[in-house]
Write a protein that holds these residues in place. Structure first.
Motif, mmCIF file in Angstrom:
data_model
loop_
_atom_site.group_PDB
_atom_site.id
_atom_site.type_symbol
_atom_site.label_atom_id
_atom_site.label_comp_id
_atom_site.label_asym_id
_atom_site.label_seq_id
_atom_site.Cartn_x
_atom_site.Cartn_y
_atom_site.Cartn_z
ATOM 1 N N LYS A 99 44.316 38.672 33.043
ATOM 2 C CA LYS A 99 45.015 37.760 33.954
ATOM 3 C C LYS A 99 46.490 37.719 33.594
ATOM 4 C CE LYS A 99 45.080 33.756 36.511
ATOM 5 N NZ LYS A 99 44.214 33.099 37.474
ATOM 6 N N ASP A 100 47.313 37.992 34.585
ATOM 7 C CA ASP A 100 48.763 37.961 34.354
ATOM 8 C C ASP A 100 49.146 38.874 33.185
ATOM 9 O OD1 ASP A 100 51.345 37.139 34.889
ATOM 10 O OD2 ASP A 100 51.245 35.681 33.277
ATOM 11 N N ASP A 101 48.561 40.086 33.220
ATOM 12 C CA ASP A 101 48.839 41.090 32.181
ATOM 13 C C ASP A 101 48.429 40.606 30.799
ATOM 14 O OD1 ASP A 101 49.930 42.553 34.213
ATOM 15 O OD2 ASP A 101 51.940 41.802 33.856
ATOM 16 N N GLN A 102 47.546 39.648 30.761
ATOM 17 C CA GLN A 102 47.100 39.143 29.471
ATOM 18 C C GLN A 102 45.576 39.152 29.411
ATOM 19 O OE1 GLN A 102 49.098 35.702 27.424
ATOM 20 N NE2 GLN A 102 47.108 34.815 27.830
ATOM 21 N N VAL A 103 45.036 39.627 28.296
ATOM 22 C CA VAL A 103 43.584 39.716 28.138
ATOM 23 C C VAL A 103 43.015 38.327 27.856
ATOM 24 C CG1 VAL A 103 41.711 40.700 26.785
ATOM 25 C CG2 VAL A 103 43.750 42.066 27.259
ATOM 26 N N GLN A 104 42.069 37.937 28.712
ATOM 27 C CA GLN A 104 41.435 36.646 28.508
ATOM 28 C C GLN A 104 40.382 36.760 27.408
ATOM 29 O OE1 GLN A 104 42.787 34.015 30.608
ATOM 30 N NE2 GLN A 104 44.100 35.800 30.429
ATOM 31 N N ASP A 105 40.212 35.692 26.664
ATOM 32 C CA ASP A 105 39.255 35.704 25.547
ATOM 33 C C ASP A 105 39.551 36.886 24.632
ATOM 34 O OD1 ASP A 105 37.641 33.497 26.474
ATOM 35 O OD2 ASP A 105 37.039 34.842 28.087
ATOM 36 N N PHE A 106 40.811 37.101 24.408
ATOM 37 C CA PHE A 106 41.259 38.248 23.619
ATOM 38 C C PHE A 106 40.477 38.378 22.312
ATOM 39 C CE2 PHE A 106 44.431 39.951 20.498
ATOM 40 C CZ PHE A 106 44.274 41.269 20.906
#
Length: 110
Positions: free
Chosen positions: A90-97
């Motif tokens: 999401k938004d170039d960011q990994v969720q639950d990274f």
DNA sequence: CCCGTGACGACAT
DNA sequence: TATGTCGCCACGG
């Protein structure tokens, strides 16, 4: 011809990343023993484009889980590929990274 | 052989 | 918490 360079080492580790998982440049660098040279990992990825077999560089993100490499893939291609593997982006960011994070120094450690 | 480059990371302010 | 700066080291020219 073991003309393996630091890059080849990086490629090997990256190719070991399981589908649906991601790792960070620092983690790979740490695994290689050059934790301080996380930049070298990313630099290696830049040249991975013509490697054979192809390296799943899209599974490698920065320490924040941010798709820093998406800029190099072109468009949201990287996010799309990760998403295709089951990674929430999401938004170039990994969720639950931390949940999808795959640390070679831990998974491959013994 | 010397210099610049670079998909990062940690620390300082 | 956010922004800025420094360090890291292999590879190519």
């Amino acid at each position: 011809m073991p003309d393996l360079t630091f890059y080849d080492l990086v490629y090997q580790v990256v190719r070991l990343i399981p589908k649906g998982r991601v790792t960070s440049y620092g983690a790979i660098a740490n695994y290689l023993g050059t934790k301080g040279s996380s930049r070298m990992v990313g630099y290696a990825m830049q040249a991975c484009g013509r490697e054979q077999p192809p390296v799943p560089a899209h599974r490698v993100v920065n320490r924040q889980g941010l798709l820093t490499a998406k800029f190099h893939f072109g468009g949201d291609l990287m996010a799309e590929m990760l998403r295709s593997e089951g990674v929430a982006v999401k938004d170039d960011q990994v969720q639950d990274f931390k949940n999808v994070f795959w640390d070679p120094s831990v998974e491959l450690a013994m």
